[in-house]
Design a protein around this motif. Structure first.
Motif, PDB file in Angstrom:
ATOM      1  N   LEU A 439       0.830  -1.204   0.000  1.00 54.25           N
ATOM      2  CA  LEU A 439       0.000   0.000   0.000  1.00 54.25           C
ATOM      3  C   LEU A 439       0.866   1.256   0.000  1.00 54.25           C
ATOM      4  O   LEU A 439       0.592   2.215  -0.726  1.00 54.25           O
ATOM      5  N   MET A 440       1.922   1.255   0.809  1.00 56.66           N
ATOM      6  CA  MET A 440       2.831   2.403   0.827  1.00 56.66           C
ATOM      7  C   MET A 440       3.476   2.610  -0.536  1.00 56.66           C
ATOM      8  O   MET A 440       3.641   3.749  -0.998  1.00 56.66           O
ATOM      9  N   LEU A 441       3.838   1.514  -1.196  1.00 58.72           N
ATOM     10  CA  LEU A 441       4.459   1.626  -2.518  1.00 58.72           C
ATOM     11  C   LEU A 441       3.477   2.198  -3.532  1.00 58.72           C
ATOM     12  O   LEU A 441       3.826   3.088  -4.330  1.00 58.72           O
ATOM     13  N   VAL A 442       2.236   1.713  -3.515  1.00 60.76           N
ATOM     14  CA  VAL A 442       1.217   2.211  -4.444  1.00 60.76           C
ATOM     15  C   VAL A 442       0.968   3.698  -4.211  1.00 60.76           C
ATOM     16  O   VAL A 442       0.902   4.494  -5.167  1.00 60.76           O
ATOM     17  N   MET A 443       0.826   4.087  -2.947  1.00 64.30           N
ATOM     18  CA  MET A 443       0.577   5.496  -2.650  1.00 64.30           C
ATOM     19  C   MET A 443       1.784   6.349  -3.010  1.00 64.30           C
ATOM     20  O   MET A 443       1.636   7.473  -3.513  1.00 64.30           O
ATOM     21  N   GLY A 444       2.985   5.826  -2.784  1.00 60.98           N
ATOM     22  CA  GLY A 444       4.181   6.580  -3.165  1.00 60.98           C
ATOM     23  C   GLY A 444       4.264   6.809  -4.657  1.00 60.98           C
ATOM     24  O   GLY A 444       4.597   7.908  -5.119  1.00 60.98           O
ATOM     25  N   ILE A 445       3.957   5.759  -5.438  1.00 60.59           N
ATOM     26  CA  ILE A 445       3.985   5.903  -6.897  1.00 60.59           C
ATOM     27  C   ILE A 445       2.912   6.888  -7.355  1.00 60.59           C
ATOM     28  O   ILE A 445       3.150   7.719  -8.243  1.00 60.59           O
ATOM     29  N   ALA A 446       1.727   6.814  -6.740  1.00 62.91           N
ATOM     30  CA  ALA A 446       0.646   7.737  -7.116  1.00 62.91           C
ATOM     31  C   ALA A 446       1.031   9.181  -6.804  1.00 62.91           C
ATOM     32  O   ALA A 446       0.778  10.095  -7.605  1.00 62.91           O
ATOM     33  N   ALA A 449       3.597  10.350  -9.300  1.00 65.29           N
ATOM     34  CA  ALA A 449       2.960  10.632 -10.595  1.00 65.29           C
ATOM     35  C   ALA A 449       2.257  11.974 -10.573  1.00 65.29           C
ATOM     36  O   ALA A 449       2.219  12.695 -11.583  1.00 65.29           O
ATOM     37  N   ALA A 450       1.674  12.334  -9.416  1.00 63.94           N
ATOM     38  CA  ALA A 450       0.995  13.627  -9.306  1.00 63.94           C
ATOM     39  C   ALA A 450       1.978  14.783  -9.224  1.00 63.94           C
ATOM     40  O   ALA A 450       1.717  15.878  -9.748  1.00 63.94           O
ATOM     41  N   LEU A 451       3.117  14.554  -8.572  1.00 59.51           N
ATOM     42  CA  LEU A 451       4.077  15.637  -8.378  1.00 59.51           C
ATOM     43  C   LEU A 451       5.007  15.838  -9.568  1.00 59.51           C
ATOM     44  O   LEU A 451       5.578  16.911  -9.731  1.00 59.51           O
ATOM     45  N   MET A 452       5.151  14.813 -10.402  1.00 55.51           N
ATOM     46  CA  MET A 452       6.090  14.913 -11.516  1.00 55.51           C
ATOM     47  C   MET A 452       5.749  16.057 -12.475  1.00 55.51           C
ATOM     48  O   MET A 452       6.641  16.844 -12.841  1.00 55.51           O
ATOM     49  N   TYR A 465      12.685   8.063  -9.433  1.00 53.74           N
ATOM     50  CA  TYR A 465      12.724   7.029  -8.411  1.00 53.74           C
ATOM     51  C   TYR A 465      12.327   7.577  -7.044  1.00 53.74           C
ATOM     52  O   TYR A 465      12.663   6.988  -6.020  1.00 53.74           O
ATOM     53  N   GLY A 466      11.628   8.690  -7.031  1.00 49.42           N
ATOM     54  CA  GLY A 466      11.263   9.318  -5.768  1.00 49.42           C
ATOM     55  C   GLY A 466      10.382   8.451  -4.894  1.00 49.42           C
ATOM     56  O   GLY A 466      10.497   8.466  -3.661  1.00 49.42           O
ATOM     57  N   ALA A 467       9.479   7.681  -5.508  1.00 50.37           N
ATOM     58  CA  ALA A 467       8.574   6.835  -4.723  1.00 50.37           C
ATOM     59  C   ALA A 467       9.360   5.812  -3.916  1.00 50.37           C
ATOM     60  O   ALA A 467       9.066   5.565  -2.740  1.00 50.37           O
ATOM     61  N   PHE A 468      10.356   5.216  -4.534  1.00 47.61           N
ATOM     62  CA  PHE A 468      11.155   4.205  -3.834  1.00 47.61           C
ATOM     63  C   PHE A 468      12.062   4.860  -2.794  1.00 47.61           C
ATOM     64  O   PHE A 468      12.242   4.324  -1.699  1.00 47.61           O
TER      65      PHE A 468
END
Length: 733
Positions: A439-446, A449-452, A465-468
């Motif tokens: 869940l943390m990984l999914v939210m981090g990727i989302a 994607a919003a901040l990019m 690679y900010g989410a990771f």
């Protein structure tokens, strides 16, 4: 019949809604307009719109309209149109009674757009301070208002109240001075004398670039500059208020305990002072998507408040005499609020920190009242409150990134798949841990994607690679680094903090190693030329629709986002870039595809702007070394291929006078002539002459050779106060 309470929160459906109501009115189908309105009404009635978020969006739309429109007549026109629409919706209540959703939306949204435009217009007139008319060098006497340590740059930044020699008014200026020229005695309130150079705040160097003049306008700065002699103290000051003195002393103490960038990061987390962070480490944090950890905002304030709230709530619950007589959530919320306010004051009360504190206080109020801790309505209320106080923050990356990240979290938390994923179930501890990690990984990727798109629009670069990186860095910062620094500072009171500082040193080093490693990976950073406003608006509209609409119609937002990404793939760097003072000229070599610059700039600011506008990472080569250019001491001749044709450029290098007849012949053979000084009227190129006379009107420009299109900084400035002094605001070095 809809109650007044309901209409203040949601667009509640009337007794008969959508098609059911319209089927009893067959005469509506006779009008195409009525059928269209009926379709909109059905959509609104079935989509579960929450009213508060869209009212805040409308308020922000009014602010954006003021910034986007160049002329004051256009701002007034927006206000008049909004008033007319609101009046129309009230005078046509009988006709619109068949469409209650549309009627209420037209009235409320038009008034909110009006309020947003008037709010930013009023704030600009009240807060904005006109810049000085030209650069000035001389002996100045000033009163120190603020002092900021920047040991990584070996300098101190002072905010001064200074009497401008060409007027009778005192102005607020920001000056840089070598650290060796000021001692600890130069503090807030000190009266000083020095030799220095003042310049108007620099406007955007190229179209779409960072506009410091606009930021300075809303900060009250009339000039910036540097001190060129050791500072003479005429009268000692009080050192500022008690909080400012403690903040400065605390930053110095942390930097003594943790030298280098580690101490800078620890000080940034505690007092908001980032002056000791090295340039390379700061860039690594940005490229790794961890720059938000360096600026005290929602993460840090929430961590501090949440820690106090949890400790007070759990500790007092151990005492039945207190727990049975006091509402512990309210008491814990009060203590958390006091901690958040204290942290905000200690960190310098910067706008992002105050904004985060206000938002956190709203969350605490919701907890104390037994309401949902975080929702779209609460987020909208926080955003509206911030925009009401600082409407100019809407166009800044800090506001956009912080609220975009929280909005994504709230939208995901409210979605059916995430609720199902979080539903209680009987499973092993390891399975629960893996579920939480996923869940943390999914939210981090989302969130990434919003901040990019926001990072691409403002900084022309984004980390992939900010989410990771954040999966490791955020827990490390909030659960280890911040508590260790706080504990070490507390133990230093009795002289026992050394062991904890040792642990904090290794924890901060681990954070830096994460940033350096992620930033060094292939493809970690993507750079691109300037993104157009319409590209960015596609992302904004798509993101808002995706997060705020409750029905399956929210997926329409993906179409706008996809169109935005498609547009990004089609963006190309400008062929030629010319700064507002004409001294910085750059172009992309069509053969090597490398960036080529006219001169080796001594200013990192100028070089960074050139590279950002071109969308390149590699250092440029000098024009005199490029095979496409032929240079002497006075001019460079450049031949740039434009598809099947070749454009000939003549670019001035030196300041020495040139025989007018020779210059006229050279101009006649050139398509474009570029110079940082005024050229005689006898210089008549085939297409375009860009000299001081033109740049005074346009500011920095970019040229698209293939389409023969010129884009200037001045196109979007118009009557905005920060542009009234023209191109003299451009960087001079």
């Amino acid at each position: 019949m809809v109650s007044n309470a309901a209409t203040m929160v949601d667009f509640e459906p009337p007794a008969l809604t959508g098609g059911a109501a319209l089927q009893h009115r067959p005469w509506i189908s006779q009008s195409h307009l009525s059928r269209s309105l009926a379709g909109v009404e059905r959509f609104l009635s079935n989509s579960g719109f929450a009213r508060a978020p869209w009212l805040t969006v409308a308020f922000g739309t009014g602010i954006i309209a003021w910034f986007s429109l160049a002329q004051s007549e256009a701002w007034a026109g927006v206000c008049v149109v909004c008033v007319l629409i609101a009046v129309f919706s009230r005078t046509r209540q009988n006709e619109l009674s068949r469409f209650p959703y549309i009627g209420r939306a037209i009235f409320a949204l038009s008034l909110m757009v009006l309020a947003g435009c008037l709010t930013i217009w009023t704030r600009s007139e009240i807060i904005g301070q006109a810049a000085i008319s030209r650069p000035v060098t001389g002996l100045f006497t000033a009163r120190v208002l603020e002092r900021e340590q920047q040991p990584a740059l070996e300098r101190v930044r002072l905010v001064l109240a200074l009497r401008y020699p060409e007027s009778r008014r005192a102005i607020k200026v920001r000056m840089n001075v070598p650290a060796s020229w000021v001692g600890d005695r130069v503090a807030s309130g000190t009266l000083i004398r020095f030799h220095g150079r003042l310049s108007p705040p620099a406007s955007a160097m190229f179209p779409g670039g960072y506009d410091f003049a606009r930021s300075a306008w809303f900060s009250g700065f009339s000039a910036t500059g540097r001190i060129t002699s050791p500072v003479e103290i005429l009268a000692s000051g009080s050192g500022g208020n008690w909080i400012a003195r403690q903040r400065l002393a605390l930053s110095k103490h942390i930097n003594r305990q943790l030298p280098g960038s580690g101490g800078g990061i620890a000080a940034a987390l505690t007092t908001g002072d980032m002056g000791a962070i090295g340039k390379d480490d700061a860039q690594a944090m940005r490229d790794a998507g961890l720059a938000h950890l360096l600026s005290i905002s929602g993460l840090h304030v929430s961590a501090a408040i949440g820690c106090i709230y949890f400790l007070v709530l759990r500790s007092l619950a151990l005492f039945p005499a207190i727990a049975l007589r006091v509402r512990l959530p309210i008491l814990a919320a009060v203590m958390g609020a006091l901690a958040g306010i204290g942290y905000t004051l200690l960190s310098g009360s910067q706008v992002p920190t105050v904004r985060s504190c206000l938002s956190a206080l709203l969350v605490l109020a919701a907890l104390a009242l037994g309401r949902q801790a975080l929702s779209m309505r609460l987020l909208a209320a926080a955003a509206f409150l911030v925009l009401l106080i600082w409407p100019e923050s809407l166009i800044g990356p800090s506001f956009q990134m912080s609220f975009a990240a929280v909005m994504v979290l709230v939208a995901l938390s409210d979605s059916a798949p995430i609720k199902h994923w979080l539903a209680p179930r009987d499973e092993a501890i390891l399975t629960k841990a893996l579920r939480s990690f996923a869940l943390m990984l999914v939210m981090g990727i989302a969130i990434e994607a919003a901040l990019m798109p926001i990072g691409m629009y403002h900084f022309h670069r984004a980390g992939f690679y900010g989410a990771f990186a954040n999966l490791l860095a955020i827990p490390l910062t909030t659960l280890i680094v911040m508590p260790l620094v706080a504990l070490a500072l507390a133990l230093d009171v009795v002289g026992l903090g050394a062991p904890v500082w040792w642990l904090a040193h290794h924890a901060v080093d681990a954070l830096l190693e994460i940033a350096r490693w992620v930033a060094a990976q292939p493809g970690a950073v993507k750079v691109m030329p300037r993104m157009g406003e319409w590209h960015f608006m596609l992302f904004v509209v798509g993101g808002l629709w995706l997060c705020l609409v409750q029905s399956l119609a929210r997926l329409w937002g993906l179409a706008a986002i996809a169109a935005g990404y498609l547009g990004l793939m089609m963006i190309q760097a400008p062929d030629v870039m010319i700064s507002g003072n004409g001294r910085h000229v750059a172009w992309i070599d069509p053969v090597s595809e490398r960036l080529v610059t006219l001169r080796d700039s001594s200013s990192d600011y100028a070089l960074d702007n050139i590279m950002e506008s071109a969308g390149v990472l590699d250092d440029p080569e000098l024009m005199r070394s490029n095979p496409q250019a032929k240079c002497n001491e006075d001019f460079c001749k450049v031949a740039l291929k434009d598809g099947y044709s070749t454009r000939h450029l003549l670019i001035a290098r030196g300041d020495l006078p040139v025989p007018e007849d020779a210059l006229a012949r050279a101009c006649a053979r050139s398509d474009i002539v570029i110079a940082h000084r005024r050229l005689p009227t006898t210089c008549r190129p085939k297409w375009l002459k860009v000299d001081r006379r033109m740049l005074d009107r346009t500011g920095g420009v970019t040229i698209d050779l293939k389409n023969r299109r010129l884009t200037s900084v001045a196109e979007t400035q118009g009557d905005h106060g920060w542009w009234r002094n023209g191109v003299l605001k451009q960087v001079q070095h």
